[in-house]
Design an enzyme around this catalytic site. Structure first.
Site, PDB file in Angstrom:
ATOM      1  CG  ASN A   1      -8.058  -2.053  -5.248  1.00  0.00           C
ATOM      2  OD1 ASN A   1      -6.995  -3.073  -5.250  1.00  0.00           O
ATOM      3  ND2 ASN A   1      -8.302  -0.977  -4.154  1.00  0.00           N
TER       4      ASN A   1
ATOM      5  CG  ASP B   1      -2.571   0.722   0.849  1.00  0.00           C
ATOM      6  OD1 ASP B   1      -2.371   1.349  -0.438  1.00  0.00           O
ATOM      7  OD2 ASP B   1      -2.732   0.930   2.122  1.00  0.00           O
TER       8      ASP B   1
HETATM    9  C1  IPE Z   1      -5.549  -2.736   0.075  1.00  0.00           C
HETATM   10  O1  IPE Z   1      -4.897  -1.831  -0.866  1.00  0.00           O
HETATM   11  C2  IPE Z   1      -5.588  -3.218  -1.389  1.00  0.00           C
HETATM   12  C3  IPE Z   1      -4.485  -3.766  -2.247  1.00  0.00           C
HETATM   13  C4  IPE Z   1      -2.679  -3.649  -2.034  1.00  0.00           C
HETATM   14  C5  IPE Z   1      -3.961  -4.268  -3.794  1.00  0.00           C
HETATM   15  P1  IPE Z   1      -5.827  -0.240  -1.112  1.00  0.00           P
HETATM   16  O2  IPE Z   1      -5.475   1.023  -0.710  1.00  0.00           O
HETATM   17  O3  IPE Z   1      -7.097  -0.539  -1.221  1.00  0.00           O
HETATM   18  O4  IPE Z   1      -7.259  -0.529   1.061  1.00  0.00           O
HETATM   19  P2  IPE Z   1      -7.306   0.418   1.924  1.00  0.00           P
HETATM   20  O5  IPE Z   1      -9.287   1.743   1.554  1.00  0.00           O
HETATM   21  O6  IPE Z   1      -6.687   2.189   2.386  1.00  0.00           O
HETATM   22  O7  IPE Z   1      -8.343  -0.352   2.786  1.00  0.00           O
HETATM   23  C1  IPE Z   2      -1.771   0.445  -3.336  1.00  0.00           C
HETATM   24  O1  IPE Z   2      -1.022   1.426  -3.842  1.00  0.00           O
HETATM   25  C2  IPE Z   2      -2.164  -0.363  -4.617  1.00  0.00           C
HETATM   26  C3  IPE Z   2      -3.267  -0.945  -5.091  1.00  0.00           C
HETATM   27  C4  IPE Z   2      -4.136  -0.282  -4.299  1.00  0.00           C
HETATM   28  C5  IPE Z   2      -3.576  -1.068  -6.377  1.00  0.00           C
HETATM   29  P1  IPE Z   2      -2.572   2.223  -3.257  1.00  0.00           P
HETATM   30  O2  IPE Z   2      -2.728   2.778  -4.880  1.00  0.00           O
HETATM   31  O3  IPE Z   2      -3.738   2.205  -2.605  1.00  0.00           O
HETATM   32  O4  IPE Z   2      -1.903   3.380  -2.487  1.00  0.00           O
HETATM   33  P2  IPE Z   2      -2.696   4.732  -1.893  1.00  0.00           P
HETATM   34  O5  IPE Z   2      -3.056   4.199  -0.428  1.00  0.00           O
HETATM   35  O6  IPE Z   2      -3.568   5.903  -2.393  1.00  0.00           O
HETATM   36  O7  IPE Z   2      -1.055   5.894  -1.433  1.00  0.00           O
HETATM   37 MG    MG Z   3      -3.814   2.658  -0.520  1.00  0.00          MG
END
Ligand code: IPE
Ligand code: IPE
Ligand code: MG
Length: 266
Positions: free
Chosen positions: A83, A35
């Site tokens: 997502n 993340d």
């Molecule tokens: C979790 O990250 C999913 C992945 C890393 C693929 P998110 O960014 O989607 O999670 P939340 O929304 O912060 O819980």
């Molecule tokens: C994790 O990084 C990747 C996916 C969930 C695909 P994020 O895209 O959630 O990055 P933040 O949490 O917005 O910084």
């Molecule tokens: Mg995220």
């Protein structure tokens, strides 16, 4: 970094495990919630997509380190069932990125003995990505190195519902006596049926939640949360997570093992 010779999973490479890690207490299975890609990019004034691109490099590094250090399985959360709620251009960028990276990396994965698998509802992915996933899975199926599970369109709740449905169908058809359903039979219906449960869960970017990841399998995982954003995750951060893991007392609901002299006094 000192060189400790070991042949991991019977494959011919010599692993290099840092001397401050206990080779006998390595986790067999590491799961990662990758993340913070978006925040990493935003902090640099870049579009979020650049963060995802940088995140791929961190994953490549982490996979190779885990393979070299004798970890038997790495399960990475790449795209959750939630997502899809992101803007369409981000979702389609991610799908194209997955496809391009898989295409570029497949030869190396094959050579490095990585056995790649994709866990999730794959039918909802673009057809070209599905085809590539099928090819990658087949081409690496007999590899002897690390199991690399990429959770793509994965949701823990969906996985549990599908397992329940499958067991209900098997019971209704008379193939399975519902009275026999136990934890082993249940977990055999999960997407991770062939893996041991993760010993260690790493989440980057400081979020203290599991976001629908491996709800069943994480029952007794040790959790390491780091403030580091995923694209900055590297060998130093992986080593920190493993040292943290090795410092834990895993009791599984029991008591710490006590020495014979303490036993006599108690
Ligand atoms: C979790 O990250 C999913 C992945 C890393 C693929 P998110 O960014 O989607 O999670 P939340 O929304 O912060 O819980
Ligand atoms: C994790 O990084 C990747 C996916 C969930 C695909 P994020 O895209 O959630 O990055 P933040 O949490 O917005 O910084
Ligand atoms: Mg995220």
């Amino acid at each position: 970094m000192s060189c400790v010779s070991t042949t991991s999973q019977g494959h011919p490479q010599v692993s290099r495990i840092p001397s401050d890690l206990d080779i006998h207490r390595m986790p067999a299975h590491v799961a990662i919630i990758m993340d913070g890609n978006g925040r990493w990019a935003q902090a640099r004034g870049l579009p979020r997509m650049m963060g995802h691109r940088a995140g791929v490099e961190a994953l490549k590094t982490t996979l190779r380190l885990c393979n070299d250090w004798g970890i038997k399985a790495l399960t990475a959360y790449a795209f959750s069932t939630e997502n899809w709620s992101r803007p369409g251009d981000e979702v389609s960028f991610l799908m194209t990125l997955f496809e391009r990276v898989l295409q570029q990396e497949l030869d190396s994965l094959e050579k490095e003995q990585v056995q790649i698998r994709f866990l999730g509802d794959l039918e909802a992915l673009p057809k070209r990505l599905q085809n590539l996933i099928e090819e990658a899975t087949k081409r690496t199926a007999l590899n002897k190195g690390i199991h690399f599970n990429v959770c793509t369109n994965y949701g823990g709740r969906r996985e549990l519902v599908l397992a329940a449905k499958k067991l209900a169908e098997r019971s209704a058809s008379g193939e399975l006596d519902p009275a026999l359903i136990d934890e082993n039979i249940f977990s055999a219906e999960l997407l991770t049926a062939d893996e041991v449960d993760p010993d260690l869960l790493i989440r980057t970017s400081g979020e203290n939640r599991i976001s629908n990841f491996l709800l069943w399998q994480l029952a007794y995982a040790e959790i390491h949360v780091t403030e580091v954003l995923w694209p900055d995750f590297n060998s130093v951060e992986l080593k920190k997570a493993l040292i943290d893991y090795q410092s834990r007392s895993r009791r599984f609901g029991g008591l710490d093992p006590i020495s014979p002299s303490e036993q006599i006094n108690s």
